[in-house]
Scaffold this motif. Structure first.
Motif, PDB file in Angstrom:
ATOM      1  N   ALA A 457      -9.805  -3.007   0.586  1.00  0.00           N
ATOM      2  CA  ALA A 457      -8.554  -2.714   0.103  1.00  0.00           C
ATOM      3  C   ALA A 457      -8.062  -2.142  -1.081  1.00  0.00           C
ATOM      4  N   SER A 458      -9.292  -1.855  -1.938  1.00  0.00           N
ATOM      5  CA  SER A 458      -9.156  -0.464  -2.480  1.00  0.00           C
ATOM      6  C   SER A 458      -9.709   1.064  -2.729  1.00  0.00           C
ATOM      7  N   TYR A 459     -10.223   0.675  -1.837  1.00  0.00           N
ATOM      8  CA  TYR A 459      -9.671   2.383  -0.884  1.00  0.00           C
ATOM      9  C   TYR A 459      -9.096   2.652   0.345  1.00  0.00           C
ATOM     10  N   GLU A 460      -8.935   1.751   0.960  1.00  0.00           N
ATOM     11  CA  GLU A 460      -8.315   1.918   2.622  1.00  0.00           C
ATOM     12  C   GLU A 460      -7.003   2.332   2.944  1.00  0.00           C
ATOM     13  N   ILE A 461      -7.043   3.365   3.515  1.00  0.00           N
ATOM     14  CA  ILE A 461      -5.720   4.527   4.162  1.00  0.00           C
ATOM     15  C   ILE A 461      -5.268   3.716   4.827  1.00  0.00           C
ATOM     16  N   GLY A 462      -4.323   2.499   3.902  1.00  0.00           N
ATOM     17  CA  GLY A 462      -3.528   2.176   5.272  1.00  0.00           C
ATOM     18  C   GLY A 462      -2.017   2.941   6.172  1.00  0.00           C
ATOM     19  N   PRO A 463      -1.555   1.859   6.321  1.00  0.00           N
ATOM     20  CA  PRO A 463      -0.558   2.376   7.314  1.00  0.00           C
ATOM     21  C   PRO A 463       0.687   3.040   7.192  1.00  0.00           C
ATOM     22  N   LEU A 464       1.150   2.564   6.420  1.00  0.00           N
ATOM     23  CA  LEU A 464       1.699   3.917   5.366  1.00  0.00           C
ATOM     24  C   LEU A 464       2.343   4.606   4.647  1.00  0.00           C
ATOM     25  N   ALA A 465       0.105   5.239   4.926  1.00  0.00           N
ATOM     26  CA  ALA A 465       0.284   6.723   4.051  1.00  0.00           C
ATOM     27  C   ALA A 465       0.578   7.545   4.916  1.00  0.00           C
ATOM     28  N   ALA A 466       1.195   7.471   5.788  1.00  0.00           N
ATOM     29  CA  ALA A 466       1.881   8.030   7.078  1.00  0.00           C
ATOM     30  C   ALA A 466       2.482   8.642   6.092  1.00  0.00           C
ATOM     31  N   GLN A 467       3.196   7.395   5.385  1.00  0.00           N
ATOM     32  CA  GLN A 467       5.316   8.210   5.238  1.00  0.00           C
ATOM     33  C   GLN A 467       5.457   7.928   3.916  1.00  0.00           C
ATOM     34  N   GLY A 468       4.015   8.292   2.766  1.00  0.00           N
ATOM     35  CA  GLY A 468       3.938   9.410   1.832  1.00  0.00           C
ATOM     36  C   GLY A 468       3.604   7.904   0.491  1.00  0.00           C
ATOM     37  N   PHE A 469       3.328   6.902   1.326  1.00  0.00           N
ATOM     38  CA  PHE A 469       3.392   6.124   0.198  1.00  0.00           C
ATOM     39  C   PHE A 469       1.134   5.990  -0.108  1.00  0.00           C
ATOM     40  N   SER A 470       0.720   6.320  -1.163  1.00  0.00           N
ATOM     41  CA  SER A 470      -0.517   6.174  -2.076  1.00  0.00           C
ATOM     42  C   SER A 470      -0.854   5.350  -1.744  1.00  0.00           C
ATOM     43  N   ALA A 471      -2.565   6.043  -1.032  1.00  0.00           N
ATOM     44  CA  ALA A 471      -3.444   5.434  -0.880  1.00  0.00           C
ATOM     45  C   ALA A 471      -4.138   4.843  -2.292  1.00  0.00           C
ATOM     46  N   ALA A 472      -4.973   3.538  -1.617  1.00  0.00           N
ATOM     47  CA  ALA A 472      -6.116   3.080  -2.570  1.00  0.00           C
ATOM     48  C   ALA A 472      -5.238   1.810  -3.653  1.00  0.00           C
ATOM     49  N   SER A 473      -6.060   1.586  -4.719  1.00  0.00           N
ATOM     50  CA  SER A 473      -5.496   0.540  -5.464  1.00  0.00           C
ATOM     51  C   SER A 473      -5.375   1.648  -6.072  1.00  0.00           C
ATOM     52  N   ASN A 474      -3.921   1.745  -7.197  1.00  0.00           N
ATOM     53  CA  ASN A 474      -3.300   2.404  -7.827  1.00  0.00           C
ATOM     54  C   ASN A 474      -3.928   2.555  -9.345  1.00  0.00           C
ATOM     55  N   GLY A 475      -3.650   3.639  -9.870  1.00  0.00           N
ATOM     56  CA  GLY A 475      -4.253   3.228 -11.393  1.00  0.00           C
ATOM     57  C   GLY A 475      -6.048   3.581 -11.373  1.00  0.00           C
ATOM     58  N   PHE A 476      -6.943   2.799 -10.463  1.00  0.00           N
ATOM     59  CA  PHE A 476      -8.376   3.313  -9.948  1.00  0.00           C
ATOM     60  C   PHE A 476      -8.862   2.741  -8.929  1.00  0.00           C
ATOM     61  N   PRO A 477      -8.129   4.085  -8.106  1.00  0.00           N
ATOM     62  CA  PRO A 477      -8.970   3.788  -6.559  1.00  0.00           C
ATOM     63  C   PRO A 477     -10.323   3.464  -6.577  1.00  0.00           C
ATOM     64  N   GLY A 478     -10.797   2.507  -5.587  1.00  0.00           N
ATOM     65  CA  GLY A 478     -12.044   2.145  -5.047  1.00  0.00           C
ATOM     66  C   GLY A 478     -12.757   3.305  -4.361  1.00  0.00           C
ATOM     67  N   PHE A 479     -14.124   2.646  -4.585  1.00  0.00           N
ATOM     68  CA  PHE A 479     -15.019   3.522  -3.937  1.00  0.00           C
ATOM     69  C   PHE A 479     -15.182   3.562  -3.002  1.00  0.00           C
ATOM     70  N   GLY A 480     -15.411   4.627  -1.600  1.00  0.00           N
ATOM     71  CA  GLY A 480     -15.209   4.207  -0.465  1.00  0.00           C
ATOM     72  C   GLY A 480     -17.050   3.677   0.355  1.00  0.00           C
ATOM     73  N   PRO A 481     -16.657   3.769   1.258  1.00  0.00           N
ATOM     74  CA  PRO A 481     -19.100   3.896   1.619  1.00  0.00           C
ATOM     75  C   PRO A 481     -19.670   4.939   1.672  1.00  0.00           C
ATOM     76  N   LEU A 482     -18.324   6.426   1.686  1.00  0.00           N
ATOM     77  CA  LEU A 482     -19.163   7.230   1.731  1.00  0.00           C
ATOM     78  C   LEU A 482     -18.999   8.358  -0.131  1.00  0.00           C
ATOM     79  N   ALA A 483     -18.514   7.610  -0.730  1.00  0.00           N
ATOM     80  CA  ALA A 483     -18.443   8.180  -2.300  1.00  0.00           C
ATOM     81  C   ALA A 483     -19.858   7.063  -2.866  1.00  0.00           C
ATOM     82  N   GLY A 484     -20.141   6.017  -1.997  1.00  0.00           N
ATOM     83  CA  GLY A 484     -20.906   5.242  -2.705  1.00  0.00           C
ATOM     84  C   GLY A 484     -21.978   5.633  -2.729  1.00  0.00           C
TER      85      GLY A 484
END
Length: 823
Positions: A457-484
């Motif tokens: 949930a800290s890095y996921e791009i959720g279903p509302l991203a396409a409507q303009g809502f920010s993805a990842a945990s707001n303030g300090f986004p999590g590290f995804g599998p490719l960033a790790g």
């Protein structure tokens, strides 16, 4: 050539010189004549005999203060050392960056018992320019009660010790007593009634077999957070309009809360016979740091509550058309099953809380002794580990809508270092006034930086991203599998170090060091140094050296997203840092990092004026190809898509990005003056010391496309140009009285665009010894409750009443009570 401004406070030097005419009996200065263990490989040399400036600070200088963070304790007694409070600075709030001689934290090499200490996992992304992007060691993990003395080498020493030793070297000498010890309980709080601290510390020395010792130290404690905020105007307006869910203050500016703060150190040595000694030391520490972030306004926070022109309302069933919730207000969305507003979860907005669990441990073991052929040897191996496991709560992943959790584990940074050293020393008779001391050795070092992925949930791009809502945990986004991932770099080094008295009173030393790094190749650095005694009371000293600092694997590979306040937009923006070799960075000039290169030279004098010992040193540090984050670049949609594909999933809501670069050159120069005076005319004995530092940094060359004007101003004005301490300690029977006056020059704060004037602080401490073993101590830091001048735009901005980059803090006076028992 620009000339350094003249001495700004001649009255202080006049006071020190005038004291020399006092008829009082002078005591032998115990600090300046202490034997040093850094800057030379000759045993028994004192600080006054050294060719380079070295400050000797006793363990009592640290113990006799109210705080427990070694960074702040060192700042209070070494004027060329600066460290800030760091209230809202992402990971820098967990491991505070510190600066020696106006340079970055990783320009100072830290040693314990003469051996390299590992760096922290934290990279200081937000450091008022000077510390931006630095990855230095965490000395706050060392309990002050464990220290016998601290040596501060104020000169470039990369030719002697390797990477990082550009601004200087700090060596922490651990206690090695085989008997006795002390227990201390300390409690204190700020005059404002917050920030309560409580610590219990102990030190105990005991025999280890019949031929050795083991000395153990610990400190446990906690520190409450502080608040020096004013209510933001936007939050006050919401409350006035009837929103009773908005907090007051909506955003807290102050020191973070520190819980479960444990520091422990063990130092061990045993005589093996036959001229051999086994030694070992190490530390284990941990703490949990919890601080605040920026306030998210429930009406205007973009990508959570607002789309930039009006309310951002999510359509939970887009299958029947994305326009189902168009034109809805937040109030209308609250009564609709299909339409969603984050005012349902946080009607008063929200202020994320961010922190981390820090774990630090290290161990070193070695054997040293003498061979039959006259060579002395020292063989050692060490392991250092630092891990920061981040957390953030009271926030959302907006793209998940009502399914978003409010607390996240964004992942972790981990630093692992391994060292192996062989050092050899022998003296040779070559017809000089002293033996020619020859030292040589070999070092292998391996450094690994790791990013651990966070929860989905800290890095996921959720279903509302396409409507303009920010993805990842707001303030300090999590590290995804490719960033790790995990990145390592090893290097080998060899050196030779020569030192001798050519004639009586003329010391000459030279060093040459070669290093080979597997990622960028080789570097060779040298040093020349001399000390010439003109009379019994006057000697001149000077040095010239080249140096370097290798980019860390963390700087070369780390991803990070920081939410920062943009003065131009008067709003929060998400700024990302990406590796310099990322395809998006390459389009803006990014490339693999090279080492920084320095040229240092110093010239100084050591002299006696009656009962006063004085050292005066001028230094000049030219630093090329400095490593630091570039300026911010706006992202195109194509670049956003590329970053998301490379693992930076939070790029979907990034406004800007930056990357590390070797892009600019600086010159840092200044003066250090240290004067000490001892007398028996005041009380049983009195010691007075003056330490003065003036440092100027100028940016000599840069590329406008990567380094902007604000960053240049941060580098040149972000730290006080002038600092000094004048302290006095008096013993009168069972009483001990200490007073310290500290001056901090003005500084520039890029967060609010202000220049703040300098301030003078007073510290005081009174101790009474009930017996030879038990004492009680009452003291105050910032006795007169001095604070920086107030930020005139605090209420219009983010509520910071004072500059967060104040060099002496912004929380006002702090009083404390200590009880100490020695045995």
């Amino acid at each position: 050539m620009e000339i350094i401004k003249p001495f700004k406070y001649p009255s202080l030097l006049a006071i020190a010189i005038a004291a020399a005419s006092s008829p009082a009996l002078a005591q032998e200065d115990e600090i300046i004549e202490e034997v040093i263990t850094i800057g030379t490989r000759v045993e028994g040399r004192s600080a006054t005999e050294s060719a380079v400036p070295i400050d000797i600070i006793t363990g009592d200088d640290f113990v006799n203060q109210g705080g427990s963070d070694l960074n702040s304790l060192l700042r209070n007694v070494v004027p060329s050392y600066n460290v800030n409070t760091q209230p809202i600075s992402d990971a820098a709030s967990l491991v505070r960056p510190a600066n020696l001689r106006g340079l970055a934290p990783d320009h100072t090499l830290v040693l314990i018992n003469g051996k390299r200490r590992h760096r922290a996992a934290v990279i200081a992304w937000l450091g008022n320019g000077v510390s931006d992007g630095a990855q230095g060691p965490d000395i706050s993990q060392i309990p002050s009660i464990a220290l016998q003395q601290v040596e501060v080498l104020r000169d470039g020493a990369a030719a002697q010790y390797g990477s990082d030793a550009i601004a200087g070297v700090i060596n922490f000498q651990l206690k090695d007593n085989s008997e006795g010890g002390a227990v201390e309980i300390k409690a204190g709080q700020f005059y404002e009634g917050d920030g309560r601290q409580f610590t219990v510390a102990g030190n105990y020395g005991m025999p280890f077999t019949a031929q050795g010792f083991v000395n153990v130290s610990f400190e446990v404690g906690s520190k409450e957070d502080t608040d020096r905020s004013v209510q933001r105007n936007d939050a006050a307006a919401l409350i006035a309009a009837g929103n009773t869910d908005v907090a007051n203050p909506a955003q807290v500016w102050g020191s973070p809360e520190i819980k479960d703060d444990l520091k422990s150190v063990v130092n061990l040595g045993v005589d093996l016979g036959g001229g051999k000694e086994f030694y070992a030391f190490g530390n284990y520490g941990g703490k949990t740091v919890d601080g605040g972030f920026y306030f998210r306004n429930p009406e205007t926070r973009s990508a959570v509550y607002s789309n930039g022109t009006g309310p951002l309302i999510g359509d939970l069933d887009p299958s029947n058309g994305l326009d189902s919730c168009t034109g809805f207000t937040h109030a209308q969305a609250l009564s609709s099953a299909e339409c969603f507003s984050f005012q349902e979860m946080f009607p008063g907005g929200f202020t994320p809380r961010f922190g981390g669990e820090v774990t630090d441990l290290a161990g070193l073991a070695g054997v040293r002794g003498d061979l039959d052929n006259g060579w002395s040897y020292d063989v050692s191996a060490s392991l250092g580990y630092n891990d920061v496991d981040f957390f953030i709560y009271n926030t959302v992943n907006a793209s998940l809508g009502p399914q978003s959790p409010t607390s996240f584990n964004p992942g972790a940074y981990t630093q692992l270092e391994k060292n192996f050293n062989i050092d050899l020393v022998k003296g040779f008779e070559v017809g000089l006034a002293s033996e020619l001391n020859v030292a040589t050795g070999f070092e292998w070092r391996d450094e690994t930086f790791e990013i651990t992925t966070g929860d989905q949930a800290s890095y996921e791009i959720g279903p509302l991203a396409a409507q303009g809502f920010s993805a990842a945990s707001n303030g300090f986004p999590g590290f995804g599998p490719l960033a790790g991932g995990q990145w390592s770099r090893s290097n080998v080094a060899t050196y030779v170090d020569l030192e001798a008295d050519v004639v009586d009173g003329w010391l000459v030393g030279m060093a040459l060091r070669f290093e080979d790094f597997e990622d960028f190749g080789t570097t060779t650095n040298g040093k020349l140094a001399t000390n010439l005694a003109l009379t019994d009371t006057l000697s001149l000293r000077g040095s010239w050296s080249t140096g370097f600092r290798a980019p860390t694997p963390g700087q070369s590979n780390a991803f990070n997203v920081s939410t920062e306040f943009d003065l131009t937009l008067n709003d929060l923006v998400n700024n990302g840092t990406i590796p310099s070799t990322n395809p998006v960075a390459l389009l803006r000039g990014g490339e693999a990092l090279d080492p920084e290169k320095s040229t240092n030279w110093t010239i100084g004098a050591v002299f006696t004026l009656g009962a006063i010992d004085v050292t005066v040193d001028y230094f000049n540090i030219e630093l090329e190809d400095r490593i630091a984050p570039s300026q911010l670049y706006s992202l195109t949609q194509t670049e956003v898509d590329s970053l998301v594909a490379s693992g930076v999933t939070s790029a979907a809501n990034l406004q800007n990005f930056r990357f590390f670069t070797n892009d600019f050159d600086t010159t840092t120069k200044g003066f250090d003056i240290v004067a000490t005076y001892g007398t028996e005319a005041i009380g049983d004995s009195t010691d007075i010391s003056l330490a003065f530092n003036q440092t100027q940094t100028s940016v000599d060359s840069f590329t406008p496309e990567t380094i902007d004007a604000t960053r240049i101003r941060e580098l040149e004005q972000g730290l006080p140009e002038t600092r000094w301490n004048l302290s006095s300690t008096t013993l009168i029977g069972d009483w001990r009285l200490m007073a310290r006056v500290s001056y901090y020059d003005d500084w520039f704060d890029s967060e609010d665009g202000q220049v703040y004037s300098g301030e003078t602080l007073v510290d005081a401490e009174v101790s009474y010894a009930f017996t030879d073993k038990a004492s009680v101590i009452l003291g105050a830091q910032n006795l007169l409750d001095q604070t920086p001048e107030e930020n005139p735009g605090a209420a219009d901005g983010v509520g910071n009443r004072y500059s967060q980059f104040s060099p002496f803090g912004f929380e006002g006076g702090f009083y404390y009570l200590r009880t100490r028992y020695e045995f």
